[in-house]
Design an enzyme around this catalytic site. Structure first.
Site, PDB file in Angstrom:
ATOM      1  N   ASN A   9     -22.000 -19.807 -18.944  1.00  0.00           N
ATOM      2  CA  ASN A   9     -21.860 -20.020 -17.652  1.00  0.00           C
ATOM      3  C   ASN A   9     -22.397 -20.350 -16.743  1.00  0.00           C
ATOM      4  OD1 ASN A   9     -20.432 -17.347 -17.352  1.00  0.00           O
ATOM      5  ND2 ASN A   9     -22.261 -16.595 -17.726  1.00  0.00           N
ATOM      6  N   LYS A  13     -22.346 -26.166 -24.419  1.00  0.00           N
ATOM      7  CA  LYS A  13     -23.771 -26.951 -25.692  1.00  0.00           C
ATOM      8  C   LYS A  13     -22.371 -26.975 -26.715  1.00  0.00           C
ATOM      9  CE  LYS A  13     -26.927 -24.610 -28.811  1.00  0.00           C
ATOM     10  NZ  LYS A  13     -27.647 -23.602 -29.547  1.00  0.00           N
ATOM     11  N   TYR A  90     -17.362  -1.850 -28.571  1.00  0.00           N
ATOM     12  CA  TYR A  90     -17.035  -1.128 -26.845  1.00  0.00           C
ATOM     13  C   TYR A  90     -15.833  -0.469 -26.436  1.00  0.00           C
ATOM     14  CZ  TYR A  90     -19.845  -4.538 -23.103  1.00  0.00           C
ATOM     15  OH  TYR A  90     -20.568  -5.141 -22.253  1.00  0.00           O
ATOM     16  N   ASP A  99     -19.056 -14.679 -26.338  1.00  0.00           N
ATOM     17  CA  ASP A  99     -20.449 -14.869 -26.718  1.00  0.00           C
ATOM     18  C   ASP A  99     -21.586 -14.058 -27.139  1.00  0.00           C
ATOM     19  OD1 ASP A  99     -20.771 -14.219 -23.956  1.00  0.00           O
ATOM     20  OD2 ASP A  99     -22.259 -15.051 -23.676  1.00  0.00           O
ATOM     21  N   ARG A 100     -21.594 -13.250 -26.541  1.00  0.00           N
ATOM     22  CA  ARG A 100     -22.853 -12.051 -27.377  1.00  0.00           C
ATOM     23  C   ARG A 100     -21.656 -11.168 -28.693  1.00  0.00           C
ATOM     24  NH1 ARG A 100     -22.322  -7.113 -23.525  1.00  0.00           N
ATOM     25  NH2 ARG A 100     -23.894  -6.211 -24.589  1.00  0.00           N
ATOM     26  N   ASP A 119     -29.807 -12.733 -26.971  1.00  0.00           N
ATOM     27  CA  ASP A 119     -29.391 -13.436 -25.731  1.00  0.00           C
ATOM     28  C   ASP A 119     -30.105 -13.452 -24.965  1.00  0.00           C
ATOM     29  OD1 ASP A 119     -28.693 -15.610 -25.361  1.00  0.00           O
ATOM     30  OD2 ASP A 119     -26.317 -15.901 -26.142  1.00  0.00           O
ATOM     31  N   THR A 122     -29.189 -17.936 -18.870  1.00  0.00           N
ATOM     32  CA  THR A 122     -28.616 -16.815 -17.745  1.00  0.00           C
ATOM     33  C   THR A 122     -28.468 -15.682 -17.491  1.00  0.00           C
ATOM     34  OG1 THR A 122     -27.953 -19.483 -17.688  1.00  0.00           O
ATOM     35  CG2 THR A 122     -27.240 -17.247 -15.809  1.00  0.00           C
TER      36      THR A 122
END
Length: 243
Positions: A9, A13, A90, A99-100, A119, A122
């Protein structure tokens, strides 16, 4: 060489690895323009590109188009119900942030055991994976940048100079002015949240487990016993998703 990109976000990288998966170059870009400037001279050496993005479809498309302008064709990872021995926990697997997902897949494949994956960027995410590879779910909370922004946004008189933030990261004595009071308060709030999640892991995982921490503010967890700081955990998961 392979170019890998983690489009978060707040930053992009990237790293380049050789055939033996050794990191040859790496960097961090605040936007697409700075990313292109960083990798343009390296583009001719790129034989393949892997990309993960948590940005919206339009922003991700702009990044992909920018990379393609360098004659590089990115492969973009997509959601999955299962990957490399991990089952997405989920109810709608497509809603778990990529990313998770990649971070917890990488963590489980490192240890092949129960793990807690944190993690710290942000936002802060915490996920539990049991010894069978079943993702048990997790938490999302504001990270330090969000906490600072909220205070500045709702308290117009508060300013947080970068110089003071750098000095105060290891000093949490009661503050005598507003800026250090805010900085220390944000750090202590986040550390308390993470300590509670570590304690919860004892009951949620009900077995021996490993703790992996990644993200730009991962150093918050320095000093915790048995915590593994894994700088490139998301990119490791990206390589597993697109081998």
């Amino acid at each position: 060489m392979i170019l890998e990109l983690d489009c978060g976000n707040s930053a992009i990288k990237w790293r380049m690895i050789d055939g033996a998966s050794l990191v040859v170059h790496r960097g961090r870009a605040v936007d697409l323009e700075s990313l292109i400037a960083q990798i343009a001279d390296l583009s001719e050496a790129v034989s393949r590109c892997r990309l993960v993005s948590v940005r919206g479809l339009e922003q991700t498309r702009l990044i992909v188009d920018g990379i393609r302008a360098l004659a590089i064709s990115p492969e973009v990872v997509t959601p999955a119900a299962t990957l490399r021995g991990v089952v997405n926990g989920y109810d709608d697997y497509s809603r778990l942030g990529l990313d998770r997902w990649l971070a917890l897949v990488a963590a489980f494949n490192r240890c092949r055991a129960a793990c807690l994956v944190i993690d710290i960027g942000t936002a802060v995410t915490v996920d539990y994976v049991d010894a069978s590879g079943q993702h048990l779910g997790g938490y999302i909370a504001p990270g330090l940048p969000m906490l600072r922004q909220l205070i500045v946004q709702y308290a117009a008189s508060v300013s947080l100079p970068q110089r003071e933030r750098e000095v105060l990261q290891s000093n949490f004595a009661p503050a005598r002015s507003t800026s250090p009071a805010v900085e220390s308060g944000c750090y202590l709030m986040l550390r308390a949240f993470l300590n509670e999640r570590l304690s919860q892991a004892d009951s949620e995982l009900a077995a021996s487990y490993q703790v992996f921490v990644t993200g730009g503010d991962a150093t918050i967890m320095n000093g915790h016993p048995d915590v593994i700081i894994a700088e490139d955990l998301v990119l490791e998961g990206l390589a597993l998703a697109l081998p």
